[in-house]
Design an enzyme around this catalytic site. Structure first.
Site, PDB file in Angstrom:
ATOM      1  N   SER A 242       0.860  -1.196   0.000  1.00  0.00           N
ATOM      2  CA  SER A 242       0.000   0.000   0.000  1.00  0.00           C
ATOM      3  C   SER A 242       0.887   1.233   0.000  1.00  0.00           C
ATOM      4  CB  SER A 242      -0.861  -0.009   1.259  1.00  0.00           C
ATOM      5  OG  SER A 242      -1.535   1.215   1.415  1.00  0.00           O
ATOM      6  N   TYR A 255      -2.392  -0.537  10.496  1.00  0.00           N
ATOM      7  CA  TYR A 255      -2.342  -0.851   9.057  1.00  0.00           C
ATOM      8  C   TYR A 255      -0.991  -0.435   8.479  1.00  0.00           C
ATOM      9  CZ  TYR A 255      -3.800  -0.898   4.121  1.00  0.00           C
ATOM     10  OH  TYR A 255      -3.898  -1.147   2.775  1.00  0.00           O
TER      11      TYR A 255
END
Ligand SMILES: NC(=O)c1ccc[n+]([C@@H]2O[C@H](COP(=O)([O-])OP(=O)(O)OC[C@H]3O[C@@H](n4cnc5c(N)ncnc54)[C@H](O)[C@@H]3O)[C@@H](O)[C@H]2O)c1
Length: 368
Positions: A242, A255
């Site tokens: 990501s 995350y």
């Protein structure tokens, strides 16, 4: 030692001999318990295969410790060998459309979102794809849509080692091995460091970080066994990371931390797996605004942010979306096609490993 060693060693011998990807399927399941064999009884297998003419297509039988194991060997259509990087032809773009043709891939979290985009792209490019997901109904529906000749659904929990090991065994039985692993399954549990519960932090870490270790351990093991008889055949493990693996994310530390950690694993596994002909790289996409994570009408982030007033002054979902799109220099979210171009680049490139490739519309620029 088990079928997860026998089948990829046979597939490797075929890859080495013919230079094209093959599907190696165990056809005689009667071996039952004998599928688990002593490591010593496998030692003679590579030599025996080297002395055989390895016909293609064929039904091929190997004998190990008095036990016969029969496999069917075929290709997915007319697959041609790609040029070696040293050859002048390799400079041409004309081979790019064949870069995954006939290859065997697995996409974890393939039932929806980026995973389903990747599954579609690989199948459209001629690959056979395992759609590996906790959501077996979603994976099965996608497999039925795309066809049983090109896909297979596998139920897996990537956070559970027994489940990941069982996936590796199923792949060994069904296609003998594989060429491309896309470790895509991931979860988000956003929250302030001052308030988030440990269980939510740990869950995010288990699925985004630890699971990549499990997937690389078991599927990387298949790739390594295959490489033992196919020393020139390169394969890939790609982690869907990501942009949050490259820059911090406010109130989303679990995350971002799991994704930063993923890049440490990618670099480290790349250094080790190079000896087995496996490249290990990450793709770091920006936000997939058209995917369910953002656009689900009931639970998507756009509707959540609208309801919580996170975007000052926004009164519609479109205004929330515009606010996020304005943060991207190229003024849109990431599409599945953007990620696929990075996948094809990684697979085609035989001179790069351990990299994290941003696909963020310019939102994140590499600085080191
Ligand atoms: N959506 C985005 O904006 C975005 C942006 C950058 C990176 N990513 C990354 O892309 C990947 C896919 O994200 P997405 O938004 O498409 O996700 P998604 O939530 O739409 O889909 C995730 C899929 O993974 C499956 N899954 C979840 N836990 C699993 C487990 N334990 N075992 C097996 N399968 C499991 C789900 O069933 C689902 O099919 C993730 O790694 C995510 O971090 C997403």
């Amino acid at each position: 030692m088990s079928i997860t060693t026998i089948a990829p060693v046979l597939r490797g011998a075929y890859l080495d001999r013919h230079g094209v990807p093959v599907i190696v399927t165990l056809v005689d399941d009667a071996a039952g318990a004998a599928l688990s064999v002593e490591a010593a009884s496998l030692e003679a297998l590579p030599g025996a295969l080297a002395g055989s003419d390895l016909p293609l297509p064929a039904e091929f039988t190997v004998d190990i410790a008095g036990q016969a194991y029969s496999f069917s060997i075929e290709t997915l259509g007319d697959v041609t060998a790609l040029p070696d990087a040293k050859s002048p032809e390799a400079r041409s773009a004309s081979f790019r459309s064949d870069v995954v043709a006939g290859k065997v891939a697995v996409v974890t979290g393939g039932a929806q979102g980026f995973g389903a985009e990747i599954v579609h792209g690989l199948v459209d490019s001629g690959a056979f794809v395992y759609i590996a997901d906790l959501n077996i109904d979603g994976a099965t529906a996608l497999s039925e849509e795309l066809g049983a000749d090109r896909t297979a659904a596998i139920k897996v929990n990537v956070g559970d080692e027994d489940s990941v090991a069982a996936m590796a065994e199923e792949i060994a039985r069904r296609t003998g091995g594989l060429d491309l692993v896309v470790s895509n399954a991931g979860v988000v549990r956003a929250g302030s460091v001052l308030e988030q519960e440990l269980k939510d932090f740990a869950f995010t870490t288990d699925i985004n970080y630890t699971a990549f270790f499990l997937v690389t351990k078991h599927l990387g093991g298949l790739l390594a066994a295959q490489h033992s008889t196919a020393p020139g055949w390169m394969t890939d493990i790609i982690q869907i990371n990501s942009k949050s693996g490259l820059v911090g994310s406010n109130k989303n530390g679990a995350y971002a931390g799991s994704k930063f950690g993923g890049i440490g694993l990618v670099q480290s596994f790349a250094l080790e797996m190079v000896e087995h002909g496996v490249k290990v790289n990450a793709i770091c996409p920006g936000n997939f605004y058209d995917g369910p994570l953002w656009s689900d009408p009931d639970r998507g982030l756009f509707v959540q942010y609208l309801r919580s007033g996170k975007v000052p002054g926004a009164t519609t979902i479109d205004e929330v979306r515009e606010f996020y799109e304005a943060k991207v220099p190229l003024r849109r979210g990431t599409y599945g096609a953007d990620v696929m171009r990075a996948v094809y680049y990684i697979v085609e490139q035989s001179y790069e490993t351990g990299q994290a490739i941003p696909v963020t519309g310019g939102q994140v620029m590499l600085s080191s």
